[in-house]
Design a protein around this motif. Structure first.
Motif, PDB file in Angstrom:
ATOM      1  N   SER A 137       0.846  -1.188   0.000  1.00 16.07           N
ATOM      2  CA  SER A 137       0.000   0.000   0.000  1.00 16.07           C
ATOM      3  C   SER A 137       0.882   1.239   0.000  1.00 16.07           C
ATOM      4  N   LYS A 138       0.291   2.351  -0.422  1.00 14.93           N
ATOM      5  CA  LYS A 138       1.091   3.556  -0.619  1.00 14.93           C
ATOM      6  C   LYS A 138       1.323   4.296   0.698  1.00 14.93           C
ATOM      7  N   VAL A 139       2.330   5.170   0.698  1.00 17.25           N
ATOM      8  CA  VAL A 139       2.604   5.995   1.874  1.00 17.25           C
ATOM      9  C   VAL A 139       2.564   7.463   1.459  1.00 17.25           C
ATOM     10  N   VAL A 140       1.603   8.188   1.995  1.00 13.87           N
ATOM     11  CA  VAL A 140       1.546   9.629   1.741  1.00 13.87           C
ATOM     12  C   VAL A 140       2.578  10.278   2.649  1.00 13.87           C
ATOM     13  N   LYS A 141       3.472  11.035   2.078  1.00 11.69           N
ATOM     14  CA  LYS A 141       4.595  11.535   2.873  1.00 11.69           C
ATOM     15  C   LYS A 141       4.269  12.850   3.561  1.00 11.69           C
ATOM     16  N   ARG A 142       3.286  12.802   4.436  1.00 12.21           N
ATOM     17  CA  ARG A 142       2.905  13.982   5.212  1.00 12.21           C
ATOM     18  C   ARG A 142       2.307  13.483   6.517  1.00 12.21           C
ATOM     19  N   LEU A 157       8.525  19.243  15.024  1.00 14.99           N
ATOM     20  CA  LEU A 157       9.855  19.765  14.672  1.00 14.99           C
ATOM     21  C   LEU A 157      10.779  18.627  14.227  1.00 14.99           C
ATOM     22  N   ASP A 158      10.725  17.510  14.957  1.00 16.93           N
ATOM     23  CA  ASP A 158      11.604  16.387  14.606  1.00 16.93           C
ATOM     24  C   ASP A 158      11.235  15.786  13.254  1.00 16.93           C
ATOM     25  N   ILE A 159       9.938  15.686  12.993  1.00 19.24           N
ATOM     26  CA  ILE A 159       9.508  15.128  11.699  1.00 19.24           C
ATOM     27  C   ILE A 159       9.931  16.081  10.583  1.00 19.24           C
ATOM     28  N   ALA A 160       9.716  17.386  10.818  1.00 16.33           N
ATOM     29  CA  ALA A 160      10.041  18.383   9.801  1.00 16.33           C
ATOM     30  C   ALA A 160      11.541  18.399   9.521  1.00 16.33           C
ATOM     31  N   ASP A 161      12.320  18.222  10.575  1.00 19.66           N
ATOM     32  CA  ASP A 161      13.778  18.192  10.411  1.00 19.66           C
ATOM     33  C   ASP A 161      14.233  17.067   9.509  1.00 19.66           C
ATOM     34  N   ALA A 162      13.488  15.974   9.538  1.00 18.93           N
ATOM     35  CA  ALA A 162      13.847  14.843   8.680  1.00 18.93           C
ATOM     36  C   ALA A 162      13.385  15.075   7.250  1.00 18.93           C
ATOM     37  N   GLY A 163      12.721  16.208   7.012  1.00 11.65           N
ATOM     38  CA  GLY A 163      12.367  16.572   5.643  1.00 11.65           C
ATOM     39  C   GLY A 163      10.944  16.269   5.236  1.00 11.65           C
ATOM     40  N   PHE A 164      10.113  15.858   6.182  1.00  9.02           N
ATOM     41  CA  PHE A 164       8.732  15.550   5.813  1.00  9.02           C
ATOM     42  C   PHE A 164       7.792  16.687   6.227  1.00  9.02           C
ATOM     43  N   PRO A 165       6.843  17.017   5.380  1.00 10.46           N
ATOM     44  CA  PRO A 165       5.874  18.042   5.753  1.00 10.46           C
ATOM     45  C   PRO A 165       4.952  17.543   6.863  1.00 10.46           C
ATOM     46  N   ASN A 206       9.505  27.039  10.492  1.00  8.61           N
ATOM     47  CA  ASN A 206       9.980  25.863   9.748  1.00  8.61           C
ATOM     48  C   ASN A 206       9.120  25.653   8.501  1.00  8.61           C
ATOM     49  N   GLU A 207       9.771  25.581   7.343  1.00  5.16           N
ATOM     50  CA  GLU A 207       8.965  25.551   6.117  1.00  5.16           C
ATOM     51  C   GLU A 207       8.232  24.222   5.912  1.00  5.16           C
ATOM     52  N   ASN A 208       8.638  23.211   6.657  1.00  8.27           N
ATOM     53  CA  ASN A 208       7.920  21.937   6.540  1.00  8.27           C
ATOM     54  C   ASN A 208       6.706  21.857   7.459  1.00  8.27           C
ATOM     55  N   ILE A 209       6.547  22.858   8.323  1.00  6.54           N
ATOM     56  CA  ILE A 209       5.427  22.799   9.274  1.00  6.54           C
ATOM     57  C   ILE A 209       4.337  23.786   8.898  1.00  6.54           C
TER      58      ILE A 209
END
Ligand SMILES: Cc1cc2nc3c(=O)[nH]c(=O)nc-3n(C[C@H](O)[C@H](O)[C@H](O)COP(=O)(O)OP(=O)(O)OC[C@H]3O[C@@H](n4cnc5c(N)ncnc54)[C@H](O)[C@@H]3O)c2cc1C
Ligand code: SF4
Ligand code: SF4
Ligand code: FES
Lengths: 661, 167
Positions: A137-142, A157-165, A206-209
């Motif tokens: 199954s697919k994984v939506v990366k957010r 913050l930790d999730i965003a730091d790893a590059g995920f929105p 943070n631009e990912n948040i």
């Protein structure tokens, strides 16, 4: 026609010493369906695996049994070998003749006989195996984080730091949670805002948040990797992107009777307000129950004074729909209502306050500007009595049966801070036990008791009442074994904490399990403490159980790392040993749905062709991405429709029969 | 080490008959015991009993199930019908089930089933639910020793065994 192969391992002498492998091989050869059987010193070795691979190819085997060590040891090895030879890996069964046989039975005769039985059972089972294929199954990366307290902020913050929105949905007008209300924090006594506000700003920049404040999640569907959420963003009546946070509106608003929630209702605020100076987003919000314009159509002052033109009385609730791969619950807590314990006169005496109210009174940005004053008359108190465990460890049903964990420490903190700033104030603390396990915690408490002369009294308070402009506290000193009566100016109640009242609603929406106290249940209390049993749902902070800030932050980081692990995958492979319901047999009774701990079962109406009779019926459907394969549903199904792949009713029955032969 | 021969070869057949013969020649009666073990705790506990060489009688034969709650009462009835003398069901300790709640279902379900079995003549001592964690190898072995001893005391299960199933 079944063509089975049986492979018997010696495991050096581990098996061969107490099991006559030749006899097992001979017995195997006469089992129905078996066309090939062979033994070897080490089946798991490369040579051993080659014997298996060659036999599969040469004899066209469509199922194999390996009599060897525990499947927990080498099932994966043999499945891989089978797959390499073109056989479906789920056509492999292991007979555990080492851990369950040769290692525990010293009598070779008995050991050999048992090994034969175990082999027979495995053969009987594999005869009924069917090729299975792990699904994808697919994984939506957010990711979605529900709750913007320190737990939610840290996780995001930790999730965003790893590059995920990641989106934070916060029901209040600002993020920050309870920690924003605290004055100083144990055990280091650093100021709460000084360590929290930089994190809030980071979350904002943070631009990912994406911060979605003044909002609540309304609906969630889907499953791990692809959840769909519908978020209601409540109308603020202020345009978030236009407001500059200057606060002019607040000073001009004529309606000033709203209770200031941030200050625990100790003072009032205008109908248009910014919760506190460091709020993120720093944007005003109109309390529609207090606004004169929204209620009567008159006023409109704020619109006139707002130079940015941010006010919009016509704003409506907005809906955001988004897909997420993972969801983190970080809904936190609130103190319980102290008026339930009115022997302490909380609802009648203004000078009886809760600890969280005291935090606001002690805070420089609080209602008294950080000066310790009695709420009733604004005078300096000369004596304060703290009562611990108000509603905690209470099995009477009035309070909470659990220990709220943080109260011993914050009471020591309060006592110490007061004695430090106002050495003339006498401080008494009534306690049942002082519980201070934690790094530097006991040292902290001892400092309060020894260095700051805080009077710790082991015992409970029975009653608090007002008399001649002061409070009287009657309690018991268990060590001196006597009743004591103290005259005091203020009483502080260390009230129990309870999960946020929305926790149960949110948990139900996410099909996450929740305990009788409304704390969210972890997938495993020891080994999977930050995951919910429902795949793709993670837990962070006090919503899982009482915690202080250091623990909350560590758990938040742990939850983030689990989310990152999940979002890093491009596809999820699903365990193929899942439940499946036969729609011809299913009567749509819902028995299975009720026992599934993962919410994997739903219903749909299908057009069924029941031996030529066509009808539409409600039938159970198992979501293979959610099902973990426990088998609970298979047993409750009254019509025998539900079965578990890899451990089917027929397979287990065949094993039973083979053993009882 | 035996060689690859097809099943029809007379030598093999003879050997197999021999092997089977050894089974039936049994003088002393031994109980037949089926043990259902959940994959996550009890099966691992049994593995640990093995690797710690903590013996228990060979009469116990283990069937691996994902969770104790996978055990359908039918499996147990079938075992008794086929002449089992005792059936034991092992799972994780309450609160530790890999699937959170499975063993709670087991506990309630089996309490009912066992009292019904008792009513129809399968003594209460022939059925048992035990919680054994993956770390309790010693406990697994102790439980099995005890269970086999109790079953041996009760003797052969003659009440519900279907005689037609016996050769
Ligand atoms: C009086 C007092 C003093 C304390 N002193 C200390 C101390 O000195 N040192 C220390 O380490 N700890 C202290 N603590 C503990 C500390 O407050 C907590 O550990 C910390 O706040 C937990 O953070 P959290 O994010 O889990 O929860 P919260 O801070 O409660 O945050 C939860 C957030 O989620 C939001 N939310 C809730 N439900 C929803 C929903 N359905 N949708 C969207 N958003 C939602 C809430 O509005 C809130 O913003 C103290 C606690 C109290 C009561
Ligand atoms: S096997 Fe377990 S997880 Fe799967 S559908 Fe049935 S009850 Fe749910
Ligand atoms: S319990 Fe069985 S019959 Fe009832 S809905 Fe589920 S699968 Fe269908
Ligand atoms: S997994 Fe062991 S009892 Fe459920």
């Amino acid at each position: 026609m079944q063509r089975l192969g049986v492979f018997v391992c010696w495991c050096g002498s581990n098996i061969a010493a107490t099991v006559d492998v030749d006899r097992v091989v001979a017995e195997a050869k006469v089992q129905p369906g078996v066309v090939f059987a062979q033994d070897y010193q080490y089946m798991c070795s490369e040579a051993g695996q080659n014997i298996i691979k060659d036999a599969i190819k040469q004899y066209g085997l469509n199922g194999i049994v390996v009599c060897s060590c525990s499947p927990r040891m080498h099932e994966a090895t043999f499945r891989k070998a089978a797959e390499a030879a073109g056989l479906n890996p789920y056509m492999v069964e292991i007979a555990n003749i080492r851990e369950h046989c040769s290692w525990i039975h010293k009598d070779k005769e008995a050991g050999t006989e048992k090994a034969c039985v175990l082999m027979r059972a495995a053969v009987a089972k594999v005869l009924l195996n069917t090729p299975l294929k792990a699904g994808e199954s697919k994984v939506v990366k957010r990711a979605l984080v529900i709750g913007g307290g320190i737990a939610g902020i840290q996780t995001a913050l930790d999730i965003a730091d790893a590059g995920f929105p990641v989106d934070i949905v916060e029901k209040n007008a600002t993020i920050g949670g309870r920690m924003a209300q605290l004055d100083k924090t144990f055990p280091t006594l650093d100021c709460s805002s000084c360590i929290l506000t930089p994190k809030m700003v980071e979350a904002k920049t943070n631009e990912n948040i994406r911060l979605i404040t003044y909002a609540e999640v309304e609906e969630v569907s889907g499953f791990v990797g692809s959840f769909k959420a519908k978020i209601r963003k409540k109308a603020r009546f202020v345009k978030e992107d236009v407001c500059t946070g200057c606060g002019v509106c607040m000073s001009k608003c004529p309606s000033k009777k709203g209770l200031n929630e941030f200050n625990m209702g100790l003072n009032n605020r205008p109908a248009i307000y910014i919760p506190f100076a460091q709020a993120i987003p720093n944007v005003a919000v109109i309390d529609k129950t207090q606004c004169i314009k929204l209620n009567t159509g008159k006023c409109g002052l704020c619109e006139k004074v707002c130079t940015a033109g941010a006010i919009d009385y016509t704003q409506q609730d907005e809906f955001i729909e988004e897909e997420y791969g993972a969801i983190v619950m970080a809904t936190g807590f609130r103190p319980i209502d102290a008026s339930k314990f009115d022997e302490y006169s909380y609802s009648t005496c203004k000078d009886v306050v809760t600890s969280l109210e005291l935090e606001r009174i002690m805070n420089a940005a609080g209602p008294t500007g950080g000066v310790l004053l009695r709420p009733s008359d604004g005078k300096h108190p000369h004596s304060i009595v703290f009562v611990q465990c108000v509603g905690s460890r209470d099995v009477s049903g009035r309070g909470k049966p659990y220990c709220s964990k943080i109260c011993c420490m914050y009471t020591a903190k309060h006592a110490m801070l007061i004695r430090d700033k106002y050495p003339d104030v006498e401080v008494h603390v009534f306690y049942i036990d002082v519980r201070t396990p934690g790094k530097n915690f006991d040292e902290f408490y001892r400092r309060a008791a020894e260095q700051y002369d805080v009077d710790y009294i082991k015992g409970q308070v029975g009653k608090v009442w007002e008399e001649d402009g002061h409070l009287v506290v009657r309690g018991v000193d268990l060590i001196a074994n006597e009743q004591i009566v103290l005259n005091t100016d203020m009483v502080v109640l260390a009230t129990a904490i309870e999960p946020d009242p929305t926790a149960r609603k949110v948990a139900n929406m996410l099909t996450a399990s929740i305990d009788t106290n409304d704390f969210i249940t972890e997938a495993h209390p020891k080994l999977r403490p930050v995951e919910s049993p429902t795949a793709g749902i993670f837990l962070s902070g006090v919503c899982q159980g009482p915690k202080d800030i250091p623990e909350t932050v560590s758990q938040a980081g742990a939850a983030a790392s689990k989310v990152i692990g999940l979002l890093s995958k491009n596809k999820l492979t699903t365990n193929p040993c899942v439940a499946h319901s036969d729609e011809l047999l299913c009567n749509g009774c819902s028995c299975c749905e009720k026992v599934c701990p993962y919410g994997a079962i739903s219903y749909d109406t299908h057009l069924i062709n029941d031996h030529g009779v066509k009808e539409t019926r409600r039938v159970a459907l198992v979501n293979e991405a959610l099902c973990q394969g426990c088998g609970a549903c298979t047993v409750v199904c009254p019509s025998g429709a539900m079965d578990l792949k890899g451990f089917s009713n027929k397979q287990i029955m065949a094993e039973v029969e083979a053993i009882c032969l | 080490m035996s060689v690859n021969v097809s099943v029809n070869e007379p030598a093999v057949k003879a050997a197999a008959e021999n092997a089977a013969g050894a089974n039936t020649e049994n003088k002393e009666w031994r109980p037949r015991i089926v043990a259902f073990c959940c994959n996550w705790c009890s099966y691992a506990g049994a593995d640990l009993a093995g690797s710690s060489r903590l013996s228990y009688p060979a009469d116990v034969k283990i069937i691996r199930v994902p969770c104790s709650c996978r055990v359908n009462p039918m499996f147990i009835l079938k075992a008794f019908e086929r002449g089992a003398d005792g059936v034991i069901l092992c799972g994780c300790h309450p609160g530790d089930c890999h699937y959170s709640t499975g063993n709670y279902y087991t506990r309630r379900r089996m309490a009912l089933l066992f009292s019904m079995l008792d009513y129809i003549g399968v003594e209460r001592g022939r059925t048992r639910v035990e919680w054994v964690s993956a770390a309790e190898g010693a406990r697994f072995s102790a439980v099995m020793n005890d269970f086999v001893a109790k079953i041996t005391e009760l003797g052969e299960n003659v009440k519900v065994g279907d005689l037609r199933c016996k050769k």
